[in-house]
Write a protein that holds these residues in place. Structure first.
Motif, PDB file in Angstrom:
ATOM      1  N   GLY A 215       0.827  -1.187   0.000  1.00  0.00           N
ATOM      2  CA  GLY A 215       0.000   0.000   0.000  1.00  0.00           C
ATOM      3  C   GLY A 215       0.869   1.248   0.000  1.00  0.00           C
ATOM      4  O   GLY A 215       2.103   1.177  -0.022  1.00  0.00           O
ATOM      5  N   THR A 216       0.241   2.418   0.015  1.00  0.00           N
ATOM      6  CA  THR A 216       0.975   3.680  -0.087  1.00  0.00           C
ATOM      7  C   THR A 216       0.899   4.430   1.237  1.00  0.00           C
ATOM      8  O   THR A 216      -0.041   5.179   1.496  1.00  0.00           O
ATOM      9  N   THR A 217       1.935   4.206   2.072  1.00  0.00           N
ATOM     10  CA  THR A 217       1.999   4.868   3.378  1.00  0.00           C
ATOM     11  C   THR A 217       3.400   5.423   3.644  1.00  0.00           C
ATOM     12  O   THR A 217       3.861   5.440   4.782  1.00  0.00           O
ATOM     13  N   GLY A 218       4.086   5.863   2.595  1.00  0.00           N
ATOM     14  CA  GLY A 218       5.418   6.407   2.789  1.00  0.00           C
ATOM     15  C   GLY A 218       6.373   5.345   3.306  1.00  0.00           C
ATOM     16  O   GLY A 218       6.334   4.188   2.874  1.00  0.00           O
ATOM     17  N   TYR A 219       7.225   5.721   4.257  1.00  0.00           N
ATOM     18  CA  TYR A 219       8.188   4.772   4.806  1.00  0.00           C
ATOM     19  C   TYR A 219       7.565   3.840   5.847  1.00  0.00           C
ATOM     20  O   TYR A 219       8.207   2.884   6.269  1.00  0.00           O
ATOM     21  N   TYR A 220       6.309   4.095   6.256  1.00  0.00           N
ATOM     22  CA  TYR A 220       5.693   3.256   7.267  1.00  0.00           C
ATOM     23  C   TYR A 220       5.165   1.974   6.632  1.00  0.00           C
ATOM     24  O   TYR A 220       4.550   2.000   5.576  1.00  0.00           O
ATOM     25  N   PRO A 221       5.391   0.825   7.268  1.00  0.00           N
ATOM     26  CA  PRO A 221       5.029  -0.457   6.657  1.00  0.00           C
ATOM     27  C   PRO A 221       3.529  -0.698   6.663  1.00  0.00           C
ATOM     28  O   PRO A 221       2.789  -0.132   7.476  1.00  0.00           O
ATOM     29  N   ASN A 222       3.087  -1.544   5.749  1.00  0.00           N
ATOM     30  CA  ASN A 222       1.669  -1.847   5.600  1.00  0.00           C
ATOM     31  C   ASN A 222       1.519  -3.244   5.003  1.00  0.00           C
ATOM     32  O   ASN A 222       2.513  -3.876   4.636  1.00  0.00           O
ATOM     33  N   PRO A 223       0.300  -3.769   4.862  1.00  0.00           N
ATOM     34  CA  PRO A 223       0.132  -5.120   4.327  1.00  0.00           C
ATOM     35  C   PRO A 223       0.496  -5.215   2.845  1.00  0.00           C
ATOM     36  O   PRO A 223       0.086  -4.375   2.039  1.00  0.00           O
ATOM     37  N   SER A 224       1.246  -6.237   2.498  1.00  0.00           N
ATOM     38  CA  SER A 224       1.543  -6.528   1.097  1.00  0.00           C
ATOM     39  C   SER A 224       0.395  -7.329   0.488  1.00  0.00           C
ATOM     40  O   SER A 224      -0.494  -7.814   1.195  1.00  0.00           O
ATOM     41  N   MET A 225       0.429  -7.467  -0.829  1.00  0.00           N
ATOM     42  CA  MET A 225      -0.578  -8.239  -1.533  1.00  0.00           C
ATOM     43  C   MET A 225       0.072  -8.971  -2.711  1.00  0.00           C
ATOM     44  O   MET A 225       0.899  -8.394  -3.415  1.00  0.00           O
ATOM     45  N   VAL A 226      -0.297 -10.253  -2.891  1.00  0.00           N
ATOM     46  CA  VAL A 226       0.170 -11.062  -4.000  1.00  0.00           C
ATOM     47  C   VAL A 226      -0.956 -11.201  -5.016  1.00  0.00           C
ATOM     48  O   VAL A 226      -2.107 -11.471  -4.649  1.00  0.00           O
ATOM     49  N   ALA A 227      -0.635 -11.016  -6.292  1.00  0.00           N
ATOM     50  CA  ALA A 227      -1.592 -11.230  -7.373  1.00  0.00           C
ATOM     51  C   ALA A 227      -0.935 -12.083  -8.443  1.00  0.00           C
ATOM     52  O   ALA A 227       0.291 -12.083  -8.602  1.00  0.00           O
ATOM     53  N   VAL A 228      -1.745 -12.816  -9.200  1.00  0.00           N
ATOM     54  CA  VAL A 228      -1.244 -13.665 -10.274  1.00  0.00           C
ATOM     55  C   VAL A 228      -1.989 -13.344 -11.566  1.00  0.00           C
ATOM     56  O   VAL A 228      -3.117 -12.840 -11.543  1.00  0.00           O
TER      57      VAL A 228
END
Length: 345
Positions: A215-228
């Protein structure tokens, strides 16, 4: 002498200095691994320095890395240069042209007039690099975080990038890999940060194309997502957060910059991620609550107090390298305090 990978721990080079190769990737050339990325060694708070060029390291085992220097140095005497250390230069990615052997490096620069791309080329992975295209907008778009992909069968190149803050683009590269042709497709259209996908990291496995995004939160971490998807241009089907066992939904306090398939292993795919803010306590109750608030369903989102959480000091950023485990199509990253490449066939 290191004999394992320890995610999240300080990683020193063979001279005992902190490794600075952030937001980058790995190339294997004639049996040697080259890890390159943003050099953040001078980017302490208050320095006015976003980067100090692109640094590269070499290794024979992916554990012990020798500093090979700045392959793309900063240009501190030219404020108009995309390589001036005060400019927000991010995420260098390098392709090796399959016919000419030339190395083509793309970088993105965040500027007051929008995000721009610059392309450099060199005859050697270690440089010197020269600019061949500067401060341009691929397809006329503000291009944010990106990845470059080269098809191993026909040598065709693809440019995945975030069209700032709206959607993800897959654009065909020109035969020389220094520009886009004009043919492109659009994916993951979303309304606003933090939901817009960025930091695309591509890989292919068993005939499927994979993209891991954040996601878009600058340098702060957030959930990733996998797509195929069945092809480079999609259509993309969302699968899962690759970090399902992380209760903080922070991707183990990291952001993936690339996925490296080990060339001498049958099925070893390594997620290379930056832990930009190692002092950020994503495992605390406050962090869990903040992530839950930040990623509540659309319509109920309230901006989190990001600037109050911690001082942003990327000069001490660490790395989280983890091997993927696959369950059918699903790509999963389990946490390991320590792991060894030799444990994979």
């Amino acid at each position: 002498m290191r004999t394992s990978i320890t995610p999240g721990q300080v990683w020193l080079d063979t001279d005992g200095k902190r490794i600075h190769a952030h937001g980058g990737s790995i190339l294997e050339i004639d049996g040697t691994f080259y890890w390159y990325g943003e050099n953040k060694e001078r980017s302490a708070p208050g320095s006015g320095i976003w980067h100090w060029g692109v640094r590269c390291y070499s290794s024979s085992d992916l554990y012990n890395w020798t500093d090979r220097g700045l392959i793309i140095p900063p240009e501190p005497d030219d404020p108009a240069s995309p390589l001036h250390p005060a400019t927000s230069m991010d995420r260098p990615h390098i392709l090796r042209h399959p016919d000419t052997g030339r190395y083509v490096c793309w970088i993105k620069v965040m500027s007051p007039v929008g995000q721009r791309s610059t392309v450099l080329v060199a005859d050697d992975i270690l440089g010197p690099y020269r600019v061949v295209r500067q401060d341009f907008k691929p397809l006329g778009m503000n291009a944010g975080d990106f990845d470059l992909v080269l098809d191993p069968t026909d040598g065709k190149g693809y440019h995945y990038f975030e069209r700032v803050h709206s959607e993800l683009i897959c654009a065909d590269l020109t035969p020389d890999l220094t520009d886009v042709t004009g043919y492109y497709s659009t994916h993951f259209p979303l309304v606003q940060p933090p939901y817009v996908r960025e930091a695309p990291a591509y890989f292919t496995r068993d005939g499927l194309h994979y993209l891991v995004t954040s996601g878009t939160t600058g340098y702060y971490p957030n959930p990733s997502m996998v797509a195929v998807a069945p092809s480079y241009h999609g259509p993309w089907r969302e699968l899962n957060d690759p970090h399902p066992d992380d209760p903080t939904r922070s991707s183990y306090q990291s952001q993936i910059s690339c996925v490296f398939r080990h060339p001498h292993k049958q099925d070893l795919y390594i997620a290379l991620a930056d832990r930009w803010l190692p002092r950020y306590g994503a495992s605390s109750e406050a962090a869990v609550a903040m992530h839950a608030e930040r990623f509540r369903p659309m319509g109920g989102h309230k901006p989190g107090p990001w600037s109050e959480l911690t001082e942003i000091d990327t000069s001490i950023a660490d790395y989280v390298w983890l091997p993927f485990r696959f369950e059918g199509e699903r790509a999963i990253l389990d946490w390991h305090d320590e792991w060894r490449i030799e444990d994979y066939a």
